[in-house]
Design a protein around this motif. Sequence first.
Motif, short mmCIF file in Angstrom:
data_model
loop_
_atom_site.label_atom_id
_atom_site.label_comp_id
_atom_site.label_asym_id
_atom_site.label_seq_id
_atom_site.Cartn_x
_atom_site.Cartn_y
_atom_site.Cartn_z
N LYS A 477 0.83 -1.20 0.00
CA LYS A 477 0.00 0.00 0.00
C LYS A 477 0.87 1.27 0.00
CE LYS A 477 -4.18 1.57 0.20
NZ LYS A 477 -5.07 1.29 -0.94
N ALA A 478 1.90 1.28 0.85
CA ALA A 478 2.79 2.43 0.93
C ALA A 478 3.49 2.62 -0.42
CB ALA A 478 3.80 2.25 2.04
N GLY A 479 3.86 1.52 -1.04
CA GLY A 479 4.51 1.58 -2.34
C GLY A 479 3.60 2.22 -3.39
N GLN A 480 2.30 1.91 -3.32
CA GLN A 480 1.36 2.46 -4.30
C GLN A 480 1.10 3.95 -4.06
OE1 GLN A 480 -1.99 -0.01 -3.55
NE2 GLN A 480 -1.27 -1.72 -4.82
N GLU A 481 0.92 4.33 -2.78
CA GLU A 481 0.42 5.67 -2.47
C GLU A 481 1.50 6.73 -2.21
OE1 GLU A 481 -2.69 6.51 -2.58
OE2 GLU A 481 -3.67 4.55 -2.67
N LEU A 482 2.62 6.29 -1.64
CA LEU A 482 3.57 7.30 -1.18
C LEU A 482 4.83 7.33 -2.05
CD1 LEU A 482 3.39 6.65 2.69
CD2 LEU A 482 2.10 8.32 1.35
N ILE A 545 -4.17 0.90 8.48
CA ILE A 545 -2.98 1.17 7.65
C ILE A 545 -3.34 2.07 6.48
CG2 ILE A 545 -1.43 0.05 5.98
CD1 ILE A 545 -1.38 -2.35 8.05
N THR A 546 -4.43 1.73 5.78
CA THR A 546 -4.86 2.54 4.63
C THR A 546 -5.13 3.97 5.08
OG1 THR A 546 -5.98 0.55 3.89
CG2 THR A 546 -6.45 2.57 2.67
N THR A 586 -11.68 9.70 -0.34
CA THR A 586 -11.46 8.31 0.08
C THR A 586 -11.40 8.20 1.60
OG1 THR A 586 -9.97 8.28 -1.82
CG2 THR A 586 -10.12 6.26 -0.53
N LEU A 587 -10.68 9.16 2.20
CA LEU A 587 -10.55 9.14 3.65
C LEU A 587 -11.90 9.23 4.35
CD1 LEU A 587 -7.44 11.31 4.63
CD2 LEU A 587 -8.03 9.07 5.53
N SER A 588 -12.81 10.04 3.75
CA SER A 588 -14.11 10.26 4.41
C SER A 588 -14.99 9.01 4.37
CB SER A 588 -14.83 11.44 3.77
OG SER A 588 -15.26 11.07 2.47
N ILE A 589 -14.72 8.08 3.44
CA ILE A 589 -15.58 6.90 3.39
C ILE A 589 -14.98 5.65 4.04
CG2 ILE A 589 -17.02 7.57 1.40
CD1 ILE A 589 -15.08 5.94 -0.36
#
Length: 590
Positions: A477-482, A545-546, A586-589
């Motif tokens: 996940k970190a690899g995808q987002e950050l 984590i997400t 995304t965070l809000s849902i």
Amino acid sequence: MDALGEIKKRIDIVEFINKHVPLQKAGRNFKAPCPFHSEKTPSFVVSPDRQIWHCFGACNEGGDIFKFLMKWENLTFGEALKILAQEAGVKLEKGSFVDNDWDQKQKLITINQYAADFYQFLLEKHRLGNKARQYLDSRGVNNKTAKYFYLGYAPKSWDSLLKFLTKKGYTALEILAAGLIIKTQGNRFYDRFRSRLMFPLTDLRGNILGFSGRVMDETTKGGQEMKYMNTPETAIYHKRENLFGLHQGHKDIREQNEIMLVEGEFDAILAHQFGYKQTVAIKGSALTQDHLRLIKRLTNRIVFALDMDQAGQEAIRRSIEEAEKFDFQMHVVNLKSGKDPADVLQSKADDFAQFYKDKQTIYEYLIDSYSLKQDLSTVYGQKAVIEAIIPYLANIYNPILFDHYLRLLSEKTNTPGETIKRALFDYRRKQKQGKKDQSGFATTRESDKKKNVEETLENYLLALLVQTSEQVYLLKKAGQELSENDYYSPSTYKLFKLAQSYTETTPKEILEQLNQNLPDELMDSYNRGFLYDLPTGDIDWKKEITKNILKIKKYSLKKQIQELMKSENETALKLKLKELTKVEKTLSII
Ligand SMILES: [Zn+2]
């Protein structure tokens, strides 16, 4: 395994620190209020997994068991190493750690020990010590107590100690470094302490660091000689840090959770003899920050039993403000007509017991002592007392305590509580006004806060990495987002890069690989992960984590947008804004 590793393996850091600082379990870690700075909420964390400690408060530093002991006892690395090796039963190879500082200090301690033996022998067994024995007797000190404090007698001679120590194989320069002799301009040496009763000054462990010597016939000397003479500052003796009797008293201080502070050596010695074993002498009237820091490690309750003269009373007042910063509970023993504790104990020990029992909180004592100095039947007298007490009251933030003392002051001065409160608010407002004038105060605070949020999020991410078993998911996940500049510290980014190269394995193996291959520069980030508390309970870690990764992304994007707004790069700005909206949505849902 090398000596360092062997010592760390044998001494558990939690057990070791707990002996000095009571630790509370908090999740996987242990916590306490930091012993190295003054605070009310615990930010000192010890990790049993990594065998490290860290203060997340004002100190913002940490390390292993060696670093802890170095800070705790103000030691060099070599000194801490030798102590811990001894405790662990690990033999250090000779010459493997050359530490000249330690050797030098050990030599001075040994010289002082020989000197103490010499003085002690004269006091106890030699005819030269007759006068000193009589003097101790006249002050009410019995043999057992004299022995317990290792008291001695320095004879009326210019060179008997010098000769004695020379015979033991020490050079004049070495003895000079211990402060025991004085060098004349003609390069001759003579004993510093002559015809004096000798009090060894020790550290917590009983190493003799220096001496205090007292004349016994002050009347005949016509005031020519100083009543007390101390060892000058040496490599081991520092006046500001030394408390007489701490070695004898520290166990009781901890057990009773109280320290009784007196001014002179005799006060402390007699207090011990009469059963007040939590007593130490500050030797003179100045209680320093170094003293308070040392005391804070042992207890948070101070009982002042200082002399009843002007200097002693002034010392109490001056000590309050300093001690208040360290959040001590303070009481004062009022000796009434007595001169000093030694005097009262020797003549009427029962009186002392009563005074001790009747000890007042510091604020009650202040109100009483200021009231005695004023004519409270006049409005001017009342005003003077209120004005003198208000600065102290302003420091009390506990409402129950505050009300208590307010009522007391109101009764004493026959002034309505509301009137005193108004005067107090005026005082506080003026104080605040003074502070606001120091410009730039508010803005730095704001940026500090933001920095803290980013740092906290990253610590949390590191904790999720090393403390859960969702490593594979997290790294992916970190690899995808950050990307690189989304991380708060470059070393965390590097740590993640390294961990991501192991994702083909199981979670347990990822940590093992990290443990084995972690370069030193990434150790700090890795350790932070172990020190940070994870919430407990039934938690969906993947979701956690997400959420955390997206929050990191959000803060990073906001920062980038701020930069772009300055640069007028419209296209890039629009792109980032769009990205931010998406992350926030995304965070809000979740
Ligand atoms: Zn700290």
